[in-house]
Design a protein around this motif. Sequence first.
Motif, PDB file in Angstrom:
ATOM      1  N   VAL A   1      35.633  48.767  61.335  1.00 40.33           N
ATOM      2  CA  VAL A   1      36.568  48.883  60.216  1.00 40.33           C
ATOM      3  C   VAL A   1      37.865  49.468  60.751  1.00 40.33           C
ATOM      4  CG1 VAL A   1      36.999  49.866  57.937  1.00 40.33           C
ATOM      5  CG2 VAL A   1      34.667  49.244  58.619  1.00 40.33           C
ATOM      6  N   THR A   2      38.956  48.720  60.537  1.00 41.49           N
ATOM      7  CA  THR A   2      40.264  49.144  61.048  1.00 41.49           C
ATOM      8  C   THR A   2      41.205  49.395  59.879  1.00 41.49           C
ATOM      9  OG1 THR A   2      39.925  47.730  62.989  1.00 41.49           O
ATOM     10  CG2 THR A   2      42.153  48.553  62.601  1.00 41.49           C
ATOM     11  N   ALA A   3      41.748  50.584  59.818  1.00 40.86           N
ATOM     12  CA  ALA A   3      42.701  50.931  58.756  1.00 40.86           C
ATOM     13  C   ALA A   3      44.060  50.327  59.081  1.00 40.86           C
ATOM     14  CB  ALA A   3      42.818  52.442  58.624  1.00 40.86           C
TER      15      ALA A   3
ATOM     16  N   ARG B   1      21.601  45.090  48.779  1.00 41.51           N
ATOM     17  CA  ARG B   1      21.237  45.461  50.149  1.00 41.51           C
ATOM     18  C   ARG B   1      21.443  44.302  51.115  1.00 41.51           C
ATOM     19  NH1 ARG B   1      18.442  49.179  52.936  1.00 41.51           N
ATOM     20  NH2 ARG B   1      18.038  50.409  51.061  1.00 41.51           N
ATOM     21  N   TYR B   2      21.339  43.070  50.606  1.00 39.46           N
ATOM     22  CA  TYR B   2      21.431  41.891  51.473  1.00 39.46           C
ATOM     23  C   TYR B   2      22.699  41.083  51.212  1.00 39.46           C
ATOM     24  CZ  TYR B   2      16.586  43.218  52.106  1.00 39.46           C
ATOM     25  OH  TYR B   2      15.446  43.939  52.376  1.00 39.46           O
ATOM     26  N   ARG B   3      23.648  41.668  50.510  1.00 35.56           N
ATOM     27  CA  ARG B   3      24.870  40.936  50.180  1.00 35.56           C
ATOM     28  C   ARG B   3      25.762  40.751  51.409  1.00 35.56           C
ATOM     29  NH1 ARG B   3      26.807  42.444  44.340  1.00 35.56           N
ATOM     30  NH2 ARG B   3      24.764  41.475  43.962  1.00 35.56           N
ATOM     31  N   ALA B   4      25.888  41.770  52.244  1.00 34.13           N
ATOM     32  CA  ALA B   4      26.701  41.640  53.458  1.00 34.13           C
ATOM     33  C   ALA B   4      26.084  40.607  54.401  1.00 34.13           C
ATOM     34  CB  ALA B   4      26.831  42.991  54.154  1.00 34.13           C
ATOM     35  N   LEU B   5      24.763  40.608  54.503  1.00 32.32           N
ATOM     36  CA  LEU B   5      24.062  39.633  55.338  1.00 32.32           C
ATOM     37  C   LEU B   5      24.317  38.212  54.827  1.00 32.32           C
ATOM     38  CD1 LEU B   5      22.046  39.230  57.680  1.00 32.32           C
ATOM     39  CD2 LEU B   5      20.206  39.474  56.017  1.00 32.32           C
ATOM     40  N   THR B   6      24.313  38.042  53.510  1.00 31.61           N
ATOM     41  CA  THR B   6      24.574  36.732  52.910  1.00 31.61           C
ATOM     42  C   THR B   6      26.020  36.306  53.143  1.00 31.61           C
ATOM     43  OG1 THR B   6      22.917  37.172  51.210  1.00 31.61           O
ATOM     44  CG2 THR B   6      24.523  35.436  50.747  1.00 31.61           C
ATOM     45  N   SER B   7      26.938  37.245  53.063  1.00 32.06           N
ATOM     46  CA  SER B   7      28.339  36.942  53.344  1.00 32.06           C
ATOM     47  C   SER B   7      28.500  36.446  54.779  1.00 32.06           C
ATOM     48  CB  SER B   7      29.207  38.181  53.119  1.00 32.06           C
ATOM     49  OG  SER B   7      30.525  37.968  53.582  1.00 32.06           O
ATOM     50  N   LEU B   8      27.828  37.090  55.712  1.00 34.74           N
ATOM     51  CA  LEU B   8      27.920  36.689  57.114  1.00 34.74           C
ATOM     52  C   LEU B   8      27.415  35.261  57.316  1.00 34.74           C
ATOM     53  CD1 LEU B   8      26.669  39.986  58.805  1.00 34.74           C
ATOM     54  CD2 LEU B   8      28.933  38.970  59.087  1.00 34.74           C
ATOM     55  N   CYS B   9      26.284  34.926  56.694  1.00 40.36           N
ATOM     56  CA  CYS B   9      25.681  33.607  56.900  1.00 40.36           C
ATOM     57  C   CYS B   9      26.404  32.502  56.135  1.00 40.36           C
ATOM     58  CB  CYS B   9      24.208  33.643  56.492  1.00 40.36           C
ATOM     59  SG  CYS B   9      23.164  34.653  57.571  1.00 40.36           S
ATOM     60  N   LEU B  10      26.637  32.703  54.827  1.00 39.54           N
ATOM     61  CA  LEU B  10      27.151  31.627  53.996  1.00 39.54           C
ATOM     62  C   LEU B  10      28.664  31.484  54.011  1.00 39.54           C
ATOM     63  CD1 LEU B  10      24.863  31.674  50.825  1.00 39.54           C
ATOM     64  CD2 LEU B  10      24.606  30.393  52.953  1.00 39.54           C
TER      65      LEU B  10
ATOM     66  N   PRO C   1      42.231  47.769  54.540  1.00 40.53           N
ATOM     67  CA  PRO C   1      41.544  47.813  55.838  1.00 40.53           C
ATOM     68  C   PRO C   1      40.976  46.446  56.210  1.00 40.53           C
ATOM     69  CG  PRO C   1      40.204  48.843  54.145  1.00 40.53           C
ATOM     70  CD  PRO C   1      41.553  48.596  53.529  1.00 40.53           C
ATOM     71  N   ARG C   2      40.800  46.243  57.500  1.00 37.42           N
ATOM     72  CA  ARG C   2      40.196  45.003  58.002  1.00 37.42           C
ATOM     73  C   ARG C   2      38.814  45.321  58.548  1.00 37.42           C
ATOM     74  NH1 ARG C   2      42.372  40.041  57.028  1.00 37.42           N
ATOM     75  NH2 ARG C   2      41.098  39.405  58.812  1.00 37.42           N
ATOM     76  N   VAL C   3      37.919  44.342  58.463  1.00 32.54           N
ATOM     77  CA  VAL C   3      36.579  44.479  59.040  1.00 32.54           C
ATOM     78  C   VAL C   3      36.382  43.344  60.035  1.00 32.54           C
ATOM     79  CG1 VAL C   3      34.091  44.398  58.616  1.00 32.54           C
ATOM     80  CG2 VAL C   3      35.594  45.618  57.026  1.00 32.54           C
ATOM     81  N   THR C   4      35.932  43.698  61.239  1.00 30.79           N
ATOM     82  CA  THR C   4      35.647  42.705  62.275  1.00 30.79           C
ATOM     83  C   THR C   4      34.215  42.908  62.751  1.00 30.79           C
ATOM     84  OG1 THR C   4      37.952  42.736  63.009  1.00 30.79           O
ATOM     85  CG2 THR C   4      36.333  41.748  64.506  1.00 30.79           C
ATOM     86  N   VAL C   5      33.468  41.832  62.809  1.00 29.10           N
ATOM     87  CA  VAL C   5      32.074  41.883  63.260  1.00 29.10           C
ATOM     88  C   VAL C   5      32.005  41.319  64.678  1.00 29.10           C
ATOM     89  CG1 VAL C   5      29.773  40.932  62.898  1.00 29.10           C
ATOM     90  CG2 VAL C   5      31.121  41.709  60.938  1.00 29.10           C
ATOM     91  N   HIS C   6      31.423  42.082  65.568  1.00 26.10           N
ATOM     92  CA  HIS C   6      31.315  41.683  66.975  1.00 26.10           C
ATOM     93  C   HIS C   6      29.889  41.177  67.243  1.00 26.10           C
ATOM     94  CE1 HIS C   6      35.242  43.489  67.688  1.00 26.10           C
ATOM     95  NE2 HIS C   6      34.810  44.579  67.062  1.00 26.10           N
TER      96      HIS C   6
ATOM     97  N   VAL D   1      34.189  38.128  64.825  1.00 28.95           N
ATOM     98  CA  VAL D   1      34.391  37.377  63.583  1.00 28.95           C
ATOM     99  C   VAL D   1      35.115  38.259  62.570  1.00 28.95           C
ATOM    100  CG1 VAL D   1      33.269  36.163  61.677  1.00 28.95           C
ATOM    101  CG2 VAL D   1      32.285  36.053  63.996  1.00 28.95           C
ATOM    102  N   PRO D   2      36.369  37.932  62.207  1.00 24.71           N
ATOM    103  CA  PRO D   2      37.068  38.703  61.172  1.00 24.71           C
ATOM    104  C   PRO D   2      36.489  38.381  59.795  1.00 24.71           C
ATOM    105  CG  PRO D   2      38.427  36.882  61.927  1.00 24.71           C
ATOM    106  CD  PRO D   2      37.221  36.870  62.794  1.00 24.71           C
ATOM    107  N   ILE D   3      36.320  39.388  58.974  1.00 22.70           N
ATOM    108  CA  ILE D   3      35.751  39.206  57.643  1.00 22.70           C
ATOM    109  C   ILE D   3      36.866  38.911  56.643  1.00 22.70           C
ATOM    110  CG2 ILE D   3      34.437  40.321  55.792  1.00 22.70           C
ATOM    111  CD1 ILE D   3      32.836  39.590  58.355  1.00 22.70           C
ATOM    112  N   MET D   4      36.603  37.968  55.724  1.00 22.57           N
ATOM    113  CA  MET D   4      37.586  37.618  54.701  1.00 22.57           C
ATOM    114  C   MET D   4      37.992  38.866  53.914  1.00 22.57           C
ATOM    115  SD  MET D   4      35.760  34.211  53.160  1.00 22.57           S
ATOM    116  CE  MET D   4      35.281  32.835  54.218  1.00 22.57           C
ATOM    117  N   PRO D   5      39.275  39.027  53.619  1.00 26.15           N
ATOM    118  CA  PRO D   5      39.731  40.214  52.877  1.00 26.15           C
ATOM    119  C   PRO D   5      38.957  40.445  51.583  1.00 26.15           C
ATOM    120  CG  PRO D   5      41.612  39.031  53.748  1.00 26.15           C
ATOM    121  CD  PRO D   5      40.407  38.169  54.038  1.00 26.15           C
ATOM    122  N   ALA D   6      38.633  39.367  50.861  1.00 24.70           N
ATOM    123  CA  ALA D   6      37.924  39.532  49.586  1.00 24.70           C
ATOM    124  C   ALA D   6      36.525  40.103  49.777  1.00 24.70           C
ATOM    125  CB  ALA D   6      37.840  38.179  48.872  1.00 24.70           C
ATOM    126  N   HIS D   7      35.969  39.998  50.996  1.00 24.76           N
ATOM    127  CA  HIS D   7      34.609  40.481  51.245  1.00 24.76           C
ATOM    128  C   HIS D   7      34.579  41.845  51.933  1.00 24.76           C
ATOM    129  CE1 HIS D   7      32.186  36.503  50.781  1.00 24.76           C
ATOM    130  NE2 HIS D   7      33.254  36.501  49.998  1.00 24.76           N
TER     131      HIS D   7
END
Length: 428
Positions: A252-254, A224-233, A260-265, A296-302
């Motif tokens: 989420v952009t196809a 549940r908190y893995r995405a939050l940890t990815s954002l911080c660390l 797909p790519r994920v971008t956090v605003h 913030v673009p998210i790393m592809p692996a995440h």
Amino acid sequence: MPEQDKAMPPKKKTRRRFGTMRKKRGRYFVEYIGADGQRHSPGYGFETEQQADIWLTREEERLDLHRRGIITWYPPEVEREQQERDLTTVEEWLNQYHESIAPTVRKSTLDQYKKVTRSRITELSTAPDPTEALKLKDIRLVELTKRDVRAWWDAIVRQFPDQPETNRKGYLRLRAACQEAVTREIIARNPVEIREAGKKAPKEDMYLPEDWEIQAILKEVPERYRALTSLCLFHGVRVGEAVALERGDVEVTAQVPFAPRVTVHIRQNAQRVSSGGGRTYLNFQPTKTAAGKRSVPIMPAHVPIFQRHLAEFAGVSPIEVHADSNLRESVRRVTLFTVTDTGAPVMDTSYRAILNRAKKRAGVDERINPHSGRRWLITRLAEKGAHLKEIGRLLGQDDSQTILQVYMKVRASRTSELIDLVGSTIEA
């Protein structure tokens, strides 16, 4: 016509050698002509004629001393305000000062100001022996001296030797309040002048986590908190920004045929605020600076972590959150990206506790915290050739000196890598 309904005769003013007195509804009201040629009164009535006479006599004496050049006469209301100021203690003035600046600072900032004031000046509940330092708060502001301030500071340093930054912030609160008192002409000079007290203590070199450590933490954190940890660390997002993300802020952009790519605003942050009764809540507010508002673009692996989070753990229904602005209280309805298993916002303190448990299971350095990810990312970006403007844009940090002096580190293994790179260009 009944006797009680007859019109009452007007009350006559009693002429006196100085001023006039009138009895009305059982009280005595007085007034006189001041040095400015205007009529002045105390603003209230007296219970007895003797009390009213004493007040007029005192005002007559003030006028006489003014005419003789011994004192400067001020209207009674101004004189009364001055007397009240003369009785104001340091603690009372600090409270007044913080209330006066409330409309100009964030609610979370004001909360921090009040907290450090209590911990270093007015309460000192955690001090081993607070008696000496607590003397400061009861001194009348107009009587506060440099000696008083120095005695307080020496006591603070002695009682909290391991908390120099909090000590410094307490000093700055006292100095700012007294400077405002100078501006308002309550005191003639600021007595808070201890040069070394305002200087920042040298910071210890903050720990730079290794790649394997943050990877291990990510695996140990509940899903549940893995995405939050990815954002911080891994992406350098501040914890207040991460917990304030709304579901609509994660895009989420196809990209057919690519993944797909994920971008956090990042549009806002959430800060803990203490209210009356010891209650603490998250206050949602705009980013502290314009640079903080970013994408913030998210790393592809995440990307799969975020896709799964959106499908299984993200908030689905709007909830009410505080969005107070200075003295104005307001409530907003938001659908958050990260929520607890009960659908509530995640307090930063709760997430830190979750992270600490994951660190123990992962066997990593205990100094790692949510902010460590900013140091890790800035260092890695610099190693990959990113310049300061690019790093600042991604991290929401517009001060290049802060990036260089506070966040950017050198990995222990990096020096060996660089020597190997140089050595590969030299023939044996």
